[in-house]
Design a protein around this motif. Structure first.
Motif, PDB file in Angstrom:
ATOM      1  N   ASN A  61       0.832  -1.238   0.034  1.00 35.48           N
ATOM      2  CA  ASN A  61       0.064  -0.044  -0.019  1.00 35.48           C
ATOM      3  C   ASN A  61       0.936   1.216   0.277  1.00 35.48           C
ATOM      4  OD1 ASN A  61       0.721  -0.503   2.519  1.00 35.48           O
ATOM      5  ND2 ASN A  61      -1.178  -1.247   3.202  1.00 35.48           N
ATOM      6  N   LEU A 119      -7.622   3.799  -0.756  1.00 35.87           N
ATOM      7  CA  LEU A 119      -6.613   3.785   0.174  1.00 35.87           C
ATOM      8  C   LEU A 119      -6.517   5.190   1.012  1.00 35.87           C
ATOM      9  CD1 LEU A 119      -3.353   2.836  -1.642  1.00 35.87           C
ATOM     10  CD2 LEU A 119      -4.391   1.728  -0.006  1.00 35.87           C
ATOM     11  N   ILE A 122      -6.091   5.047   4.783  1.00 36.55           N
ATOM     12  CA  ILE A 122      -4.517   4.744   5.359  1.00 36.55           C
ATOM     13  C   ILE A 122      -3.744   6.030   5.074  1.00 36.55           C
ATOM     14  CG2 ILE A 122      -3.507   3.818   2.955  1.00 36.55           C
ATOM     15  CD1 ILE A 122      -2.385   1.563   4.984  1.00 36.55           C
ATOM     16  N   LEU A 125      -4.741   8.300   8.202  1.00 35.12           N
ATOM     17  CA  LEU A 125      -4.122   7.740   9.291  1.00 35.12           C
ATOM     18  C   LEU A 125      -2.742   8.315   9.276  1.00 35.12           C
ATOM     19  CD1 LEU A 125      -4.611   5.965  11.664  1.00 35.12           C
ATOM     20  CD2 LEU A 125      -3.224   4.109  10.336  1.00 35.12           C
ATOM     21  N   PHE A 126      -1.862   8.277   8.228  1.00 35.76           N
ATOM     22  CA  PHE A 126      -0.581   8.610   8.203  1.00 35.76           C
ATOM     23  C   PHE A 126      -0.378  10.257   8.096  1.00 35.76           C
ATOM     24  CE2 PHE A 126      -0.264   4.159   8.340  1.00 35.76           C
ATOM     25  CZ  PHE A 126       0.887   3.972   9.118  1.00 35.76           C
TER      26      PHE A 126
END
Lengths: 257, 347
Positions: A61, A119, A122, A125-126
């Motif tokens: 990913n 995605l 994710i 989140l980051f």
């Protein structure tokens, strides 16, 4: 280690674009991490970019997110006709390379293995972790200039632009919008949901940001070390503001005590 | 027994070692080669004088292992973990049969851990029960990132895994070592997410979960859950080797761990053959937490902390009677001689 024709000024534009693409997990540029190995432009204005990762196992990913961001960043240059990315030896290199060249999406590359979702989760989140890291870098910069906690927390979004560290400010602003509450009079430093930071709990707030930063920087070092070992090259120094600041701030604090 | 310069003795129980065969002959495919080459990349964090040639790294063998751990190294005992990886290695990477041979030859030295893979279904449950009984297992090592057929990993919360954990618990297994490798599928999630550890630690309060590599690369998330769960421990492997080339970063990691989870729940593990106990223990025993870090985090790192992290914590998890062991190992030279001849006699 990055091969590009120095006589073609278009290469500098491409590299400048790529330099703003980060490894989402490390929040560092794919250029400074040494991931990009080659940039070539053919006579049809097709740009080919070679890139590599520290291990064969690096998460698909993240590998995909970087490939897609690189493609989009370079395609934004008006003269570029197409972008072809070649990921070196990696368990998913084939899927990533061919789908990127066709302009396809993550789902096109991985189908059911991607669980039908994008995605976005994710990425977010980051990006939130990166928000914390960049906030801490800026706060530490201000603390070194002897800003008190009261003054730090009273700083507004408008006030950020007047600071003499444009690079750090710009990096922070790139992620600040995630938290919301970002009008000109809003506080510059907020929690991840845009809420104000309680001055009584400022120490605890910084401590929790530090945990994120320690983790990210540790991973960054690990990745640099593994990349250097894999390709038998000297380790690249980190150029990200947080990393240097981090060591320096501990040293400064130590010297003060 | 590691002797401090002031004469203090520290009992060293290494919570995480391997007895692998990753030789070219045993590699099944490109994944097997890439897997051990990735480990070899990690190995480069060692001081130069402890770097091995690739051939030794691929397959060091039991004699070198014994010597590196106990003779030149400072371990007193070691937990040898099982990691099958049969999709990558013809006879497996680090199998329970080979590990148990070590324990049979040196019963005072080794604790053998098993492993399971919930994707093996009913048959796997039977195998696990047989192995727990045969090898008197107290612990297992789980590798959630292991490939099997089309599957590229699994979660601790999978219903089949719950069944395996229930069986293991009912047969006296207490310690679940978890390697949070990237559980690759589904690909749109964070492959290293540690939330499943949180879930099972809550469900299985009477099991201990030792998260190897202290949750790295998700140390921040791991610290949160380990604080909430009293039965979650941090294994120091991967973090500890930074003590050589980047001691200031190691100090920050240690500061975080001491602050969030405390010295009673941090456990030394060398991850041998990736790194060797000799330099790891020497550097850790000599390490002082910089005052700036200690003050920021409000933590202390004392001789007692070192004693717990290097041995006492893991000894508690595995019911090792440290005083009795100390008596056995006290004259280590004599013990080695006797132990070595016993193992030769066994062969």
């Amino acid at each position: 280690m990055l091969h590009a024709d120095p006589n073609d000024p278009r290469n500098a534009d491409i590299i400048a674009r790529l330099d703003r693409v980060t490894d989402p997990e490390l929040d560092e540029s794919v250029i400074s991490l040494g991931f990009v190995t080659a940039v070539t432009i053919d006579d049809r204005s097709i740009v080919s970019i070679g890139y590599r990762l520290p291990t064969y196992w690096c998460s698909a990913n993240f590998a995909w997110i970087m490939a897609e961001d690189m493609r989009d960043a370079v395609l934004a240059l008006p003269w570029v006709a197409q972008v072809r990315l070649t990921l070196d030896e990696h368990m998913f290199a084939e899927q990533i390379n061919s789908t990127i060249a066709d302009g396809g999406s993550f789902r096109d590359a991985f189908g059911a293995e991607a669980d039908g979702q994008s995605l976005d989760t994710i990425r977010e989140l980051f990006a939130r972790k990166a928000f914390g890291r960049r906030q801490l870098a800026l706060i530490e910069q201000l603390q070194r200039a002897d800003w008190s906690t009261g003054r730090l927390l009273a700083l507004t979004m408008a006030g950020l632009h007047a600071l003499p560290w444009p690079e750090e400010v710009e990096r922070y602003l790139d992620r600040r919008s995630l938290a919301g509450n970002d009008g000109p009079d809003a506080p510059a430093f907020v929690d991840v949901n845009g809420g104000p930071i309680d001055p009584e709990r400022f120490g605890a707030h910084l401590s929790s940001l530090r945990t994120i930063v320690v983790n990210m920087e540790f991973n960054g070092m690990l990745c640099r070390g593994l990349l250097a070992a894999r390709y038998n090259e000297p380790e690249l120094p980190s150029r990200a503001p947080g990393l240097i600041d981090f060591v320096r701030s501990a040293a400064v604090e130590h010297a003060r005590s | 027994m590691y002797k401090m310069p002031n004469g203090e003795e520290l009992f060293v129980l290494d919570g995480h070692i391997h007895n692998w065969d990753a030789s070219v002959e045993n590699q099944k495919n490109v994944h097997g080669r890439q897997f051990i080459d990735c480990f070899y990349g990690y190995h480069q964090m060692s001081p130069d004088e402890y770097l091995w040639p690739r051939e030794k790294f691929y397959h060091y063998g039991e004699k070198a292992l014994y010597d590196d751990l106990f003779v030149s190294g400072h371990d007193d005992m070691a937990v040898v973990q099982t990691t099958n990886l049969k999709e990558f290695y013809k006879t497996g990477f680090n199998t329970i049969e080979r590990n148990y041979e070590l324990q049979k030859a040196h019963p005072e030295r080794f604790i053998t851990n098993g492993s399971f893979d919930p994707r093996d279904g009913e048959a796997g449950l039977e195998t696990l029960a047989a192995e727990i009984e045969k090898y008197k297992l107290k612990g297992v090592k789980l590798y959630t990132g292991e490939w099997k057929g089309d599957s590229k990993g699994w979660k601790l919360t999978d219903p089949w895994c719950i069944r395996y954990l229930e069986l293991a618990r009912s047969m006296g297994v207490r310690n679940i070592h978890v390697h949070k490798g990237p559980t690759i599928l589904p690909l749109n999630r964070d492959a290293f997410d540690v939330a499943d550890v949180d879930d099972v630690a809550t469900t299985f309060q009477d099991l201990n979960f030792i998260v190897e590599h202290c949750g790295l690369p998700r140390l921040d998330d791991f610290c949160w859950i380990a604080t909430q769960e009293t039965n979650v421990y941090a294994g120091l492997a991967v973090a500890l080797p930074f003590i050589h080339k980047r001691p200031e970063y190691f100090a920050h990691i240690l500061g975080e761990l001491l602050f969030w989870i405390g010295e009673d729940k941090i456990c030394y593990g060398s991850d041998y053959g990736i790194w060797s106990p000799k330099w790891l223990v020497e550097k850790f025993a000599a390490f002082e937490l910089p005052e700036a870090v200690a003050r920021e985090k409000g933590v202390n790192f004392t001789l007692e902390s070192k004693r717990k992290i290097l041995g006492l914590n893991m000894a508690r998890l595995y019911d090792v009677d440290v005083e009795a062991k100390k008596a056995v190992f006290r004259d280590s030279r004599e013990f080695h001689a006797a132990d070595a001849s016993a193992s030769m006699a066994a062969e």
